[in-house]
Design a protein around this motif. Structure first.
Motif, PDB file in Angstrom:
ATOM      1  N   PRO A  37      -2.895  11.385   0.969  1.00 11.40           N
ATOM      2  CA  PRO A  37      -2.955  10.624  -0.284  1.00 11.40           C
ATOM      3  C   PRO A  37      -3.776   9.348  -0.120  1.00 11.40           C
ATOM      4  N   VAL A  38      -4.573   9.048  -1.123  1.00  7.98           N
ATOM      5  CA  VAL A  38      -5.352   7.808  -1.133  1.00  7.98           C
ATOM      6  C   VAL A  38      -4.392   6.665  -1.426  1.00  7.98           C
ATOM      7  N   MET A  39      -4.482   5.613  -0.635  1.00 12.49           N
ATOM      8  CA  MET A  39      -3.633   4.444  -0.826  1.00 12.49           C
ATOM      9  C   MET A  39      -4.208   3.625  -1.984  1.00 12.49           C
ATOM     10  N   PRO A  40      -3.435   3.438  -3.054  1.00 13.73           N
ATOM     11  CA  PRO A  40      -3.934   2.640  -4.175  1.00 13.73           C
ATOM     12  C   PRO A  40      -4.252   1.211  -3.731  1.00 13.73           C
ATOM     13  N   GLY A  42      -3.405  -1.630  -4.826  1.00 13.60           N
ATOM     14  CA  GLY A  42      -2.230  -2.498  -4.750  1.00 13.60           C
ATOM     15  C   GLY A  42      -1.480  -2.324  -3.443  1.00 13.60           C
ATOM     16  N   GLU A  43      -1.403  -1.089  -2.943  1.00 11.74           N
ATOM     17  CA  GLU A  43      -0.742  -0.836  -1.654  1.00 11.74           C
ATOM     18  C   GLU A  43      -1.616  -1.310  -0.503  1.00 11.74           C
ATOM     19  N   ARG A  44      -2.917  -1.158  -0.642  1.00  8.10           N
ATOM     20  CA  ARG A  44      -3.822  -1.649   0.412  1.00  8.10           C
ATOM     21  C   ARG A  44      -3.657  -3.153   0.603  1.00  8.10           C
ATOM     22  N   GLU A  45      -3.418  -3.869  -0.512  1.00  6.26           N
ATOM     23  CA  GLU A  45      -3.218  -5.309  -0.424  1.00  6.26           C
ATOM     24  C   GLU A  45      -1.964  -5.651   0.370  1.00  6.26           C
ATOM     25  N   LEU A  46      -0.960  -4.772   0.329  1.00  9.65           N
ATOM     26  CA  LEU A  46       0.290  -4.982   1.057  1.00  9.65           C
ATOM     27  C   LEU A  46       0.221  -4.437   2.480  1.00  9.65           C
ATOM     28  N   ALA A  47      -0.762  -3.585   2.733  1.00 18.48           N
ATOM     29  CA  ALA A  47      -0.891  -2.930   4.035  1.00 18.48           C
ATOM     30  C   ALA A  47      -1.624  -3.826   5.029  1.00 18.48           C
ATOM     31  N   ALA A  48      -1.426  -3.499   6.289  1.00 18.14           N
ATOM     32  CA  ALA A  48      -2.126  -4.225   7.353  1.00 18.14           C
ATOM     33  C   ALA A  48      -3.424  -3.492   7.671  1.00 18.14           C
ATOM     34  N   LEU A  49      -4.495  -4.230   7.808  1.00 17.97           N
ATOM     35  CA  LEU A  49      -5.751  -3.667   8.281  1.00 17.97           C
ATOM     36  C   LEU A  49      -5.638  -3.596   9.802  1.00 17.97           C
ATOM     37  N   ARG A  56     -12.528   1.082   8.648  1.00 20.26           N
ATOM     38  CA  ARG A  56     -11.409   0.300   8.106  1.00 20.26           C
ATOM     39  C   ARG A  56     -10.222   1.246   7.961  1.00 20.26           C
ATOM     40  N   VAL A  57      -9.083   0.839   8.537  1.00 23.18           N
ATOM     41  CA  VAL A  57      -7.857   1.631   8.484  1.00 23.18           C
ATOM     42  C   VAL A  57      -6.731   0.721   8.030  1.00 23.18           C
ATOM     43  N   TRP A  58      -6.004   1.179   6.995  1.00 22.68           N
ATOM     44  CA  TRP A  58      -4.870   0.440   6.475  1.00 22.68           C
ATOM     45  C   TRP A  58      -3.586   1.150   6.873  1.00 22.68           C
ATOM     46  N   LEU A  59      -2.589   0.369   7.278  1.00 23.22           N
ATOM     47  CA  LEU A  59      -1.291   0.886   7.703  1.00 23.22           C
ATOM     48  C   LEU A  59      -0.188   0.169   6.944  1.00 23.22           C
ATOM     49  N   ARG A  60       0.727   0.956   6.420  1.00 24.20           N
ATOM     50  CA  ARG A  60       1.928   0.400   5.784  1.00 24.20           C
ATOM     51  C   ARG A  60       3.119   1.187   6.303  1.00 24.20           C
ATOM     52  N   VAL A  61       4.103   0.472   6.815  1.00 27.48           N
ATOM     53  CA  VAL A  61       5.324   1.084   7.344  1.00 27.48           C
ATOM     54  C   VAL A  61       6.498   0.517   6.558  1.00 27.48           C
ATOM     55  N   ILE A  62       7.328   1.416   6.020  1.00 31.84           N
ATOM     56  CA  ILE A  62       8.477   1.006   5.214  1.00 31.84           C
ATOM     57  C   ILE A  62       9.715   1.701   5.770  1.00 31.84           C
ATOM     58  N   ARG A  63      10.756   0.917   5.989  1.00 25.13           N
ATOM     59  CA  ARG A  63      12.025   1.495   6.427  1.00 25.13           C
ATOM     60  C   ARG A  63      12.787   1.927   5.182  1.00 25.13           C
ATOM     61  N   THR A  66      17.543   5.595   4.570  1.00 26.68           N
ATOM     62  CA  THR A  66      18.125   6.459   5.614  1.00 26.68           C
ATOM     63  C   THR A  66      17.907   5.885   7.007  1.00 26.68           C
ATOM     64  N   GLY A  67      17.134   4.807   7.095  1.00 22.36           N
ATOM     65  CA  GLY A  67      16.817   4.216   8.390  1.00 22.36           C
ATOM     66  C   GLY A  67      15.539   4.765   8.998  1.00 22.36           C
ATOM     67  N   ARG A  68      14.991   5.796   8.397  1.00 21.84           N
ATOM     68  CA  ARG A  68      13.742   6.376   8.905  1.00 21.84           C
ATOM     69  C   ARG A  68      12.555   5.596   8.368  1.00 21.84           C
ATOM     70  N   LEU A  69      11.452   5.672   9.103  1.00 24.69           N
ATOM     71  CA  LEU A  69      10.243   4.954   8.697  1.00 24.69           C
ATOM     72  C   LEU A  69       9.302   5.866   7.943  1.00 24.69           C
ATOM     73  N   THR A  70       8.788   5.361   6.836  1.00 28.91           N
ATOM     74  CA  THR A  70       7.727   6.045   6.105  1.00 28.91           C
ATOM     75  C   THR A  70       6.432   5.360   6.494  1.00 28.91           C
ATOM     76  N   ILE A  71       5.471   6.157   6.915  1.00 30.32           N
ATOM     77  CA  ILE A  71       4.186   5.626   7.353  1.00 30.32           C
ATOM     78  C   ILE A  71       3.123   6.064   6.357  1.00 30.32           C
ATOM     79  N   ALA A  72       2.384   5.092   5.841  1.00 26.98           N
ATOM     80  CA  ALA A  72       1.251   5.372   4.962  1.00 26.98           C
ATOM     81  C   ALA A  72      -0.002   4.850   5.663  1.00 26.98           C
ATOM     82  N   LEU A  73      -1.015   5.667   5.711  1.00 25.84           N
ATOM     83  CA  LEU A  73      -2.294   5.309   6.329  1.00 25.84           C
ATOM     84  C   LEU A  73      -3.426   5.700   5.401  1.00 25.84           C
ATOM     85  N   ASP A  74      -4.514   4.962   5.486  1.00 24.34           N
ATOM     86  CA  ASP A  74      -5.724   5.323   4.754  1.00 24.34           C
ATOM     87  C   ASP A  74      -6.916   4.750   5.502  1.00 24.34           C
ATOM     88  N   SER A  75      -8.088   5.301   5.235  1.00 25.10           N
ATOM     89  CA  SER A  75      -9.320   4.841   5.860  1.00 25.10           C
ATOM     90  C   SER A  75     -10.471   5.033   4.894  1.00 25.10           C
TER      91      SER A  75
END
Length: 139
Positions: A37-40, A42-49, A56-63, A66-75
């Motif tokens: 999925p393409v990171m919108p 707005g999410e890229r602004e919240l993500a870490a480069l 360019r790679v953006w990373l967003r990690v959300i707990r 359930t305690g599990r991590l959701t990882i979103a990446l885009d480039s």
């Protein structure tokens, strides 16, 4: 539910039929990148480069609750997006222990490591280091 290691092995098996032909392997990876999925914006602004990547790679990690991590990446690069899709499938929605105990060997096992420059491989290592760091911070 599969473990991270089981998912990685399933993906390696999917790529195995293309491992004899570098052009087909790249072509399959490009198709695979379209599934990420393409990171919108707005999410890229919240993500870490991610530092240390050629692209360019953006990373967003959300707990999650359930305690599990959701990882979103885009480039901004299709080839990298294909590898990032593998990383997301392998590591997202996993326990901290599963993430930390599963080495990312996808590039070596599929033969992609032989096709990627040292800089590109270094960038993928930087992504994995950023994910492991995020897991450590999130615990």
């Amino acid at each position: 539910m599969e473990t991270a290691a089981e998912t990685q092995q399933r993906l390696v098996a999917d790529f195995a039929e293309f491992s004899d032909d570098p052009f087909s392997l790249y072509e399959y990876l490009l198709g695979f990148s379209a599934e990420l999925p393409v990171m919108p914006d707005g999410e890229r602004e919240l993500a870490a480069l991610v530092e240390g990547c050629q692209s360019r790679v953006w990373l967003r990690v959300i707990r999650g609750h359930t305690g599990r991590l959701t990882i979103a990446l885009d480039s901004d690069t299709l080839i990298v997006r294909g590898v990032l899709n593998a990383i997301v499938q392998i590591y997202s929605n996993r326990s901290d222990e599963d993430i930390l105990s599963t080495d990312f060997t996808f590039l070596e096992q599929t033969g992609l490591a032989d096709l990627f420059s040292a800089e590109r491989q270094s960038g993928i290592k930087a992504v994995m280091a950023a994910i492991r760091s995020a897991v450590s911070r999130a615990t």
